[in-house]
Design a protein around this motif. Structure first.
Motif, PDB file in Angstrom:
ATOM      1  N   LYS A   4      27.080 -33.131 -27.120  1.00 21.71           N
ATOM      2  CA  LYS A   4      27.083 -34.369 -27.893  1.00 21.71           C
ATOM      3  C   LYS A   4      28.324 -35.192 -27.622  1.00 21.71           C
ATOM      4  N   THR A   5      29.426 -34.531 -27.341  1.00 27.00           N
ATOM      5  CA  THR A   5      30.699 -35.212 -27.124  1.00 27.00           C
ATOM      6  C   THR A   5      31.302 -34.795 -25.787  1.00 27.00           C
ATOM      7  N   ALA A   6      32.376 -35.488 -25.400  1.00 26.54           N
ATOM      8  CA  ALA A   6      33.078 -35.118 -24.170  1.00 26.54           C
ATOM      9  C   ALA A   6      33.642 -33.710 -24.273  1.00 26.54           C
ATOM     10  N   GLN A   7      34.087 -33.334 -25.471  1.00 27.15           N
ATOM     11  CA  GLN A   7      34.602 -31.973 -25.685  1.00 27.15           C
ATOM     12  C   GLN A   7      33.492 -30.948 -25.487  1.00 27.15           C
ATOM     13  N   ASP A   8      32.306 -31.237 -26.001  1.00 21.54           N
ATOM     14  CA  ASP A   8      31.165 -30.337 -25.802  1.00 21.54           C
ATOM     15  C   ASP A   8      30.853 -30.173 -24.318  1.00 21.54           C
ATOM     16  N   ARG A   9      30.905 -31.276 -23.580  1.00 23.54           N
ATOM     17  CA  ARG A   9      30.608 -31.212 -22.143  1.00 23.54           C
ATOM     18  C   ARG A   9      31.635 -30.367 -21.398  1.00 23.54           C
ATOM     19  N   LEU A  10      32.887 -30.471 -21.794  1.00 24.83           N
ATOM     20  CA  LEU A  10      33.930 -29.635 -21.188  1.00 24.83           C
ATOM     21  C   LEU A  10      33.664 -28.164 -21.457  1.00 24.83           C
ATOM     22  N   LEU A  11      33.267 -27.847 -22.691  1.00 19.32           N
ATOM     23  CA  LEU A  11      32.994 -26.453 -23.044  1.00 19.32           C
ATOM     24  C   LEU A  11      31.799 -25.914 -22.267  1.00 19.32           C
ATOM     25  N   ILE A  12      30.769 -26.736 -22.085  1.00 13.05           N
ATOM     26  CA  ILE A  12      29.596 -26.300 -21.315  1.00 13.05           C
ATOM     27  C   ILE A  12      29.998 -25.968 -19.880  1.00 13.05           C
ATOM     28  N   GLU A  13      30.878 -26.785 -19.295  1.00 12.77           N
ATOM     29  CA  GLU A  13      31.331 -26.504 -17.940  1.00 12.77           C
ATOM     30  C   GLU A  13      32.012 -25.144 -17.845  1.00 12.77           C
ATOM     31  N   LEU A  14      32.695 -24.767 -18.911  1.00 11.77           N
ATOM     32  CA  LEU A  14      33.395 -23.481 -18.924  1.00 11.77           C
ATOM     33  C   LEU A  14      32.454 -22.302 -19.132  1.00 11.77           C
ATOM     34  N   ILE A  15      31.463 -22.480 -20.020  1.00 12.32           N
ATOM     35  CA  ILE A  15      30.663 -21.313 -20.417  1.00 12.32           C
ATOM     36  C   ILE A  15      29.324 -21.197 -19.694  1.00 12.32           C
ATOM     37  N   ASP A  16      28.870 -22.263 -19.035  1.00 15.71           N
ATOM     38  CA  ASP A  16      27.622 -22.153 -18.263  1.00 15.71           C
ATOM     39  C   ASP A  16      27.686 -21.000 -17.254  1.00 15.71           C
ATOM     40  N   PRO A  17      28.746 -20.901 -16.434  1.00 12.21           N
ATOM     41  CA  PRO A  17      28.802 -19.793 -15.465  1.00 12.21           C
ATOM     42  C   PRO A  17      28.839 -18.425 -16.140  1.00 12.21           C
ATOM     43  N   VAL A  18      29.467 -18.349 -17.315  1.00 10.09           N
ATOM     44  CA  VAL A  18      29.530 -17.077 -18.041  1.00 10.09           C
ATOM     45  C   VAL A  18      28.128 -16.641 -18.446  1.00 10.09           C
ATOM     46  N   ALA A  19      27.359 -17.578 -19.011  1.00 11.30           N
ATOM     47  CA  ALA A  19      25.995 -17.257 -19.421  1.00 11.30           C
ATOM     48  C   ALA A  19      25.136 -16.864 -18.223  1.00 11.30           C
ATOM     49  N   GLU A  20      25.252 -17.627 -17.135  1.00  9.05           N
ATOM     50  CA  GLU A  20      24.451 -17.341 -15.945  1.00  9.05           C
ATOM     51  C   GLU A  20      24.743 -15.955 -15.393  1.00  9.05           C
ATOM     52  N   LEU A  22      25.289 -13.401 -17.007  1.00  7.38           N
ATOM     53  CA  LEU A  22      24.617 -12.424 -17.876  1.00  7.38           C
ATOM     54  C   LEU A  22      23.106 -12.624 -17.893  1.00  7.38           C
ATOM     55  N   GLY A  23      22.606 -13.504 -17.028  1.00  3.96           N
ATOM     56  CA  GLY A  23      21.172 -13.762 -16.978  1.00  3.96           C
ATOM     57  C   GLY A  23      20.676 -14.622 -18.129  1.00  3.96           C
TER      58      GLY A  23
END
Length: 204
Positions: A4-20, A22-23
């Motif tokens: 929703k926000t620029a901060q949210d987008r930054l967090l997604i960039e950090l945690i997307d690879p972590v989730a991936e 783990l499948g």
């Protein structure tokens, strides 16, 4: 709409690879303010069947905590919540509108579309405009028209709780061999794991 926000987008960039790793796939991230501490809400699922177990939530929470502790992208104290999207889930990606075609939903756009910003009806899949951009189709309640809303214009989209949606959830649980539990729907608090992060503790 995953962010929703620029901060949210930054967090997604950090945690997307972590989730991936783990499948899993991140459905939505929201960092919300509070009087005492912020709350970081993360919804995730398995791409294969669009669900997630309590154990997988816990593993993802631990793995994300390591990355967030190292990157330190959030100032101040915050509470981390990792959960399933729930039975009346938010629709945040184009694939969601194909997956839940035929189910009721509420949509909200950031600008007027055919004289309105809010829509309620039955999802009718995806289309594309002349430039190839995705359009969300929805058969409006009480009307014969199908509205076409540019996906990029949506600011909120969520399934409406219905008997059909509850039945779908029960069928998926039965396919996985999970016991019936009328008191604990997919979005129950027991499907969530939480961690509290205090920067002063992390840096001690």
């Amino acid at each position: 709409m995953r962010a929703k926000t620029a901060q949210d987008r930054l967090l997604i960039e950090l945690i997307d690879p972590v989730a991936e790793s783990l499948g899993l796939a991140i459905v939505r991230v929201r960092l919300m303010g509070g009087t005492l501490r912020q709350r970081l809400q993360v919804m995730a699922e398995r791409p294969s069947d669009h669900d997630i177990s309590v154990e997988e939530c816990a593993r993802l929470s631990r793995a994300m905590s390591e990355v967030l502790d190292a990157a330190d992208p959030i100032s101040g104290e915050y509470l981390l919540e990792v959960s399933s999207p729930g039975i009346d889930r938010p629709l945040t990606r184009t694939i969601d509108f194909d997956l839940f075609e035929g189910f009721e939903a509420r949509l909200e756009a950031d600008r007027m579309v055919e004289g309105r910003k809010r829509f309620k009806g039955v999802l009718a899949g995806l289309d594309t405009d002349d430039a190839g951009q995705p359009l969300v189709a929805i058969d409006l309640d009480g009307e014969t028209d199908t509205a076409l809303i540019p996906f990029d214009w949506l600011v909120d989209a969520k399934l409406v709780m219905s008997d059909a949606l509850i039945k779908r959830g029960a069928e998926l649980r039965a396919q996985r061999g999970e016991p019936e539990d009328d008191e604990l729907p997919d979005s129950a608090p027991e499907d969530r794991t939480t961690n509290t992060k205090t920067p002063s503790e992390d840096k001690a």
